[in-house]
Design an enzyme around this catalytic site. Structure first.
Site, PDB file in Angstrom:
ATOM      1  N   CYS B 247      33.606 -11.559  13.375  1.00 54.45           N
ATOM      2  CA  CYS B 247      34.556 -12.203  12.607  1.00 54.45           C
ATOM      3  C   CYS B 247      34.904 -13.339  12.281  1.00 54.45           C
ATOM      4  CB  CYS B 247      36.152 -11.577  11.592  1.00 54.45           C
ATOM      5  SG  CYS B 247      37.027 -11.064  13.620  1.00 54.45           S
ATOM      6  N   ARG B 252      39.528  -8.988  13.825  1.00 47.14           N
ATOM      7  CA  ARG B 252      39.338  -8.210  13.353  1.00 47.14           C
ATOM      8  C   ARG B 252      38.131  -7.114  12.729  1.00 47.14           C
ATOM      9  NH1 ARG B 252      39.673 -12.735   8.298  1.00 47.14           N
ATOM     10  NH2 ARG B 252      38.381 -13.909  10.256  1.00 47.14           N
TER      11      ARG B 252
END
Lengths: 155, 293
Positions: B247, B252
């Site tokens: 990410c 994430r």
């Protein structure tokens, strides 16, 4: 990025008192102090609460923060902030700026050293990345003060 | 020693049901010997505003990272951290946090680098606990220091570095950022700080599957069947693939790593934690712009 010596820049007495308060407590209690600030952030007046579009977003903060600056005809500056309760760090930063700058003259607000946030002793506790949001708030406050000093046509 | 697993039917569908517990399970087991619950948030003060009673705080920025090098703590640093939190090697460690458990998944991934044997995520995280009206406390526990061994960090199996990503071209990669970050229109998350990438776009060949696809409205993970439809159906991945996820700074993608590795049972998933803040600043690495891999 321009860097100015932190030591030479004088803070207004209210900000200096806040810096001293943070400096006087041990590391562990400094976060608690920031939390207390976050709880004291004044609520938005109705004219902004109902009109978030009249506020400026500060995307540099981890959680979206909204900011409004008003310079009265006598040059007194008023600041309004909005951040959700799930973002206590951002609220704490906003509350420090509110406690240190709201009600001062425009020139005093503009004289605030850009690196002021580094004097709070929070970098290691909060991380420099998270602190960046406070510097962004300050620079946006100053820009708005300058624009409003220049006259309504510049807004 | 280890606590019982959560028998909830939804979890039994997952490849590793022992890696996930419900808010109800946590409520039922709070205070059990051998259990430590830890909150890991994006906002460094959120824990202080009230947390699951008895939970300790585990901060990604200030505790799991080395303060100087861009890397995680070493074995000695991790042992010290775990000891301070009252966690020993045989503790059942349940992690939860804000923002759909991003940071909790990140912390779980870092703990996995040290091979902590019993790690679990609380499905739905902090938001679900609070939405259900469960008790929160502002009391900070002061655990007695635990014995935690100095275990060397194992970066070989679930972590990918830039050179390994370059060597991985042609094999499956998943970019979990927002569509705007993937295409290169945005250099950072919408409404988030610019974290300094000089170039926008994605790693050539990486498919876009935003992390949020794996989460339901209440921040819990989607069911096994729903996740299979997304990752094995739409994205065309297979559980025996060698997959790299990334990410912006790796938080994430830890969420997606958890989904692929533990909920779907993929055998070889690595999180490229350098992610876009490394790739987008690296000299002469290839970049693709636009919406196609």
């Amino acid at each position: 990025m321009t860097s100015q010596p932190v030591s030479g820049a004088a803070l207004n007495p209210r900000l200096q008192e806040i810096v001293d308060d943070f400096g006087d407590v041990p590391d562990k209690d400094r976060l608690q102090l920031l939390l207390e600030f976050s709880q004291d952030l004044p609520p938005l007046p109705e004219r902004y609460a109902a009109h978030r579009d009249r506020m400026e977003p500060v995307p540099e903060c981890q959680t979206p923060l909204f900011l409004a600056v008003e310079v009265e005809p006598d040059q007194v500056v008023h600041l309004y902030f909005d951040a959700p309760p799930e973002a206590p760090t951002t609220r704490g930063f906003a509350a420090i700026l509110h406690a240190g700058l709201d009600g001062l003259d425009a020139d005093e607000v503009l004289a605030t050293p850009p690196e002021f946030s580094s004097q709070l002793g929070l970098a290691d506790l909060v991380s420099p990345l998270r602190l960046r949001g406070m510097a962004a708030m300050l620079s946006r406050i100053k820009r708005q003060v300058r624009e409003q000093q220049a006259g309504p046509q510049a807004q | 020693m280890a606590l019982p697993t959560d028998p909830a039917p939804k979890f039994q569908e997952y490849a590793h049901p022992e890696m996930i517990v419900s808010t109800q399970w946590v409520a039922d087991h709070l205070g059990d010997p051998g259990l430590v619950v830890a909150e890991s948030d994006e906002d460094v003060l959120l824990y202080e505003t009230g947390h699951v009673p008895g939970a300790v705080k585990l901060d990604w920025h200030t505790e799991l990272n080395d303060p100087v090098t861009r890397d995680y703590v070493d074995g000695a640093g991790f042992a010290r951290l775990m000891s301070d939190k009252g966690i020993s090697r045989d503790t059942t460690l349940v992690l939860y946090g804000d923002k759909n458990n991003w940071w909790a998944a990140y912390a779980l991934w870092v703990c996995s680098l040290f091979g902590h044997p019993d790690l679990r995520l609380m499905d739905g995280g902090r938001a679900k606990w609070i939405a259900e009206g469960r008790p929160v406390s502002t009391d900070t526990p002061k655990p007695a220091p635990a014995d935690y061994p100095d275990i060397a960090r194992d970066d070989a199996h679930i972590r990918a570095f830039k050179d390994q990503v370059l060597a991985h071209f042609g094999q499956p990669m998943i970019d979990v950022r927002s569509p705007g970050e993937y295409s290169g229109e945005l250099l950072h998350m919408p409404d988030y700080p610019q974290e300094g990438a000089l170039r926008g776009g994605h790693i050539p060949g990486a498919k876009s599957v935003p992390w949020a696809r794996a989460a339901a409205e209440d921040a819990t993970f989607r069911t096994r069947a729903e996740l299979e439809a997304i990752y094995q159906g739409e994205a065309g991945l297979s559980p025996d693939d060698d997959v790299v996820v990334y990410c912006r700074i790796g938080e994430r993608s830890s969420h997606t790593w958890f989904v692929l590795q533990h909920l779907l049972g993929f055998g070889h998933v690595r999180n490229y934690d350098g992610s876009w803040t490394e790739w987008g600043n690296s000299v002469r690495v290839p970049i693709t712009r636009g919406t196609s891999p």
